[in-house]
Design an enzyme around this catalytic site. Structure first.
Site, short mmCIF file in Angstrom:
data_model
loop_
_atom_site.label_atom_id
_atom_site.label_comp_id
_atom_site.label_asym_id
_atom_site.label_seq_id
_atom_site.Cartn_x
_atom_site.Cartn_y
_atom_site.Cartn_z
N GLY A 1 96.13 68.05 23.99
CA GLY A 1 96.23 66.65 23.54
C GLY A 1 97.18 66.47 22.37
N GLY B 1 93.32 68.64 20.90
CA GLY B 1 93.38 70.09 20.70
C GLY B 1 94.74 70.58 21.11
CG ASN B 2 97.11 74.23 23.40
OD1 ASN B 2 97.81 73.58 24.17
ND2 ASN B 2 97.46 75.44 23.02
CE LYS C 1 89.47 77.53 32.90
NZ LYS C 1 90.84 76.97 32.92
N GLY D 1 91.47 63.61 23.44
CA GLY D 1 91.54 65.05 23.16
C GLY D 1 92.72 65.31 22.24
P1 NAD Z 1 91.14 72.60 22.94
O1 NAD Z 1 89.87 73.30 22.66
O2 NAD Z 1 92.36 73.05 22.26
O3 NAD Z 1 90.98 71.03 22.68
C1 NAD Z 1 89.94 70.29 23.24
C2 NAD Z 1 89.98 68.92 22.59
O4 NAD Z 1 89.03 68.07 23.25
C3 NAD Z 1 89.60 68.93 21.12
O5 NAD Z 1 90.44 68.04 20.41
C4 NAD Z 1 88.18 68.39 21.10
O6 NAD Z 1 87.86 67.74 19.89
C5 NAD Z 1 88.28 67.40 22.24
N1 NAD Z 1 86.98 67.04 22.78
C6 NAD Z 1 85.93 67.85 23.07
N2 NAD Z 1 84.90 67.12 23.52
C7 NAD Z 1 85.34 65.85 23.55
C8 NAD Z 1 84.75 64.62 23.92
N3 NAD Z 1 83.48 64.58 24.37
N4 NAD Z 1 85.49 63.49 23.82
C9 NAD Z 1 86.75 63.54 23.36
N5 NAD Z 1 87.37 64.65 23.00
C10 NAD Z 1 86.67 65.79 23.09
O7 NAD Z 1 91.32 72.68 24.54
P2 NAD Z 1 92.68 72.51 25.36
O8 NAD Z 1 93.22 73.86 25.60
O9 NAD Z 1 93.51 71.46 24.72
O10 NAD Z 1 92.14 71.99 26.77
C11 NAD Z 1 91.94 70.61 27.03
C12 NAD Z 1 91.91 70.40 28.53
O11 NAD Z 1 93.15 70.84 29.10
C13 NAD Z 1 90.83 71.16 29.28
O12 NAD Z 1 90.43 70.40 30.41
C14 NAD Z 1 91.55 72.40 29.77
O13 NAD Z 1 90.91 73.02 30.87
C15 NAD Z 1 92.88 71.79 30.14
N6 NAD Z 1 94.01 72.73 30.22
C16 NAD Z 1 94.34 73.51 29.17
C17 NAD Z 1 95.43 74.37 29.27
C18 NAD Z 1 95.89 75.20 28.12
O14 NAD Z 1 96.96 75.81 28.24
N7 NAD Z 1 95.18 75.28 27.01
C19 NAD Z 1 96.15 74.45 30.47
C20 NAD Z 1 95.79 73.61 31.54
C21 NAD Z 1 94.71 72.75 31.39
#
Ligand code: NAD
Length: 423
Positions: free
Chosen positions: A230, A227-228, A113, A225
């Site tokens: 959620g 983002g991607n 990571k 969440g």
């Molecule tokens: P992202 O940056 O696309 O989205 C993050 C989201 O979390 C945003 O909507 C942001 O507004 C929200 N957020 C941030 N702080 C917050 C808070 N305090 N309370 C509520 N919401 C909050 O990131 P992502 O890629 O969607 O990743 C989200 C989670 O999924 C992380 O734990 C990441 O490690 C995990 N993950 C991601 C992937 C991937 O392919 N992107 C794969 C496996 C796991």
């Protein structure tokens, strides 16, 4: 900057939490203290300083990390996170999680990571590009298609991966698609990678709901969440699995509608306004209250440590599906088990992302391009294999799915270490 935080007693320390989960497997696997000591530390970590010229002409120095946890089963693999509250122990914890996730899903990959302590929301696109390129220049010598391949994580995306691939390619003087995954499809990315994490998570929720039984078309879900992971979880959950998404939130706050949110319209609202708040036809809800809603399925899809000893008693969902990494700390985990709330652990639930990344690597090696349906079909197959293995171990012994998942994953990594002659 909290980069050296190593408080062993802090229940919110992600790295310490993952270590506890590892130790809990030792008796089942008869792991000796010496082997456990190897599993509890990353094999390599690189700390870099990144001086960047900001748009106003000033120079700002950012701190970056790459943690390579264990490569017994194959080259290192793991995302890069840009976040102001990043600590080295968060990155170590996430690198460790990646190791067990890749092993559980039987991918020929290790775990890593990376991260940069920065606030991308307060930076311009050009500043972010300069920062990303500087990061690759500093970690160039430890990454590469056969060494370690970064991917998107919180506040990084396909564009970040394109810059990283380009910078690596410029230094190595050859286009090297396979150095990152999660790239744009037009630049060596894979179809289906963007929503793979959410899609894979729903495949597992579908199976778990069948066991309860909980028919998804009558089920309600709340998602933290947007983002991607959620936003795709909300879209796929409502449109493909028929679930009623009653609440979602992002870092600015949340919205709810007991009759169900129109997720597509909400996405358009978020794109237009930058936040889910004040979505027409919904009421406000805080991130704190969203976790306490009496929904069938609760999906943390933002950051780690959101369900802890302080709020776990208020959780009322039937299933908590960890689409995020590490959203439940170890104290809360055992309380949820006692409350008979089914927790689907991150290393199982969100593996769709790294599975699709692995498929992207395979396509890049062969300069190939697979159809979206092909990618989904293969993700589903891999997710189902891991789910069945976990359930076979957890159900008869009535152990939490997380415990079963770790036993399987750790056993595979230890076997690889033994076969390599490391033990
Ligand atoms: P992202 O940056 O696309 O989205 C993050 C989201 O979390 C945003 O909507 C942001 O507004 C929200 N957020 C941030 N702080 C917050 C808070 N305090 N309370 C509520 N919401 C909050 O990131 P992502 O890629 O969607 O990743 C989200 C989670 O999924 C992380 O734990 C990441 O490690 C995990 N993950 C991601 C992937 C991937 O392919 N992107 C794969 C496996 C796991």
């Amino acid at each position: 900057m909290k980069t050296t935080e190593r408080d062993d007693g802090d229940p919110q320390n992600l790295f310490e939490n993952v270590k506890k989960r590892l130790c809990s497997c030792s008796p089942d696997l008869r792991i000796t203290p010496n082997v456990e000591a190897i599993l509890k530390m990353p094999v390599r970590e690189l700390h870099v300083s990144l001086p960047i010229r900001m748009d106003d002409g000033s120079i700002q120095v950012f701190q970056g990390f790459r943690v390579q946890y264990n490569d017994a089963r194959g080259p290192m693999k793991g995302g890069v996170r840009y976040h102001p509250d990043q600590t080295i122990d968060t990155i170590r914890g996430l690198a460790s999680i990646m190791t067990w996730k890749c092993a559980l899903h039987n991918l020929p990959l290790g775990g890593a990571k990376g991260g940069i302590v920065c606030n991308p929301k307060k930076m311009s696109k050009l500043e972010l590009e300069r920062l990303t390129r500087e990061y690759i220049q500093r970690i160039y010598h430890i990454i590469g298609p056969d060494r370690d391949t970064p991917a998107p994580d919180v506040y990084t995306d396909a564009q970040t991966m394109a810059w990283m691939m380009d910078e690596y390619s410029k230094i190595s003087q050859k286009t090297t698609f396979g150095v990152t995954t999660g790239k744009p499809v037009a630049l060596g990315g894979s179809e289906g990678r963007t929503d793979a994490t959410a899609m894979g998570g729903w495949y597992i929720v579908r199976e778990a709901a069948r066991e309860i039984p909980l028919p998804l078309p009558t089920a309600t879900a709340a998602i933290q969440g947007f983002g991607n992971v959620g936003s795709n979880a909300a879209l796929i959950g409502s449109e493909q699995f028929g679930c009623r998404i009653v609440a979602v939130s992002d870092s600015t706050g949340g919205v709810m509608n007991p009759a169900g949110l129109d997720v597509r319209a909400l996405l358009a609202h978020k794109q237009k306004t930058g936040s889910v708040r004040e979505f027409p036809g919904s009421g406000p809800i805080s991130n704190r209250d969203l976790l306490r809603l009496p929904v069938d399925i609760l999906i943390p899809a933002a950051l780690e440590n959101v369900i802890t000893a302080t709020n776990v008693e208020a959780v009322k969902a039937k299933i908590v599906a960890e689409f995020a990494n590490g959203p439940i700390d170890s104290e809360a985990d055992s309380i949820l088990h006692k409350k008979k709330i089914l927790v689907i652990p991150d290393i199982l639930c969100n593996g769709g992302g790294v599975i699709a990344s692995y498929f992207e690597m395979v396509q890049n090696y062969n300069l190939d391009h697979w159809e979206k349906e092909e990618v989904y079909r293969r993700i589903e197959k891999k997710m189902m294999e891991a789910y069945r293995a976990v359930v076979e171990l957890s159900s008869p012994n009535k152990v939490p799915m997380r415990q079963a998942a770790y036993v399987i994953a750790v056993a595979r990594v230890v076997e690889a270490m033994r076969l390599r002659g490391w033990l």
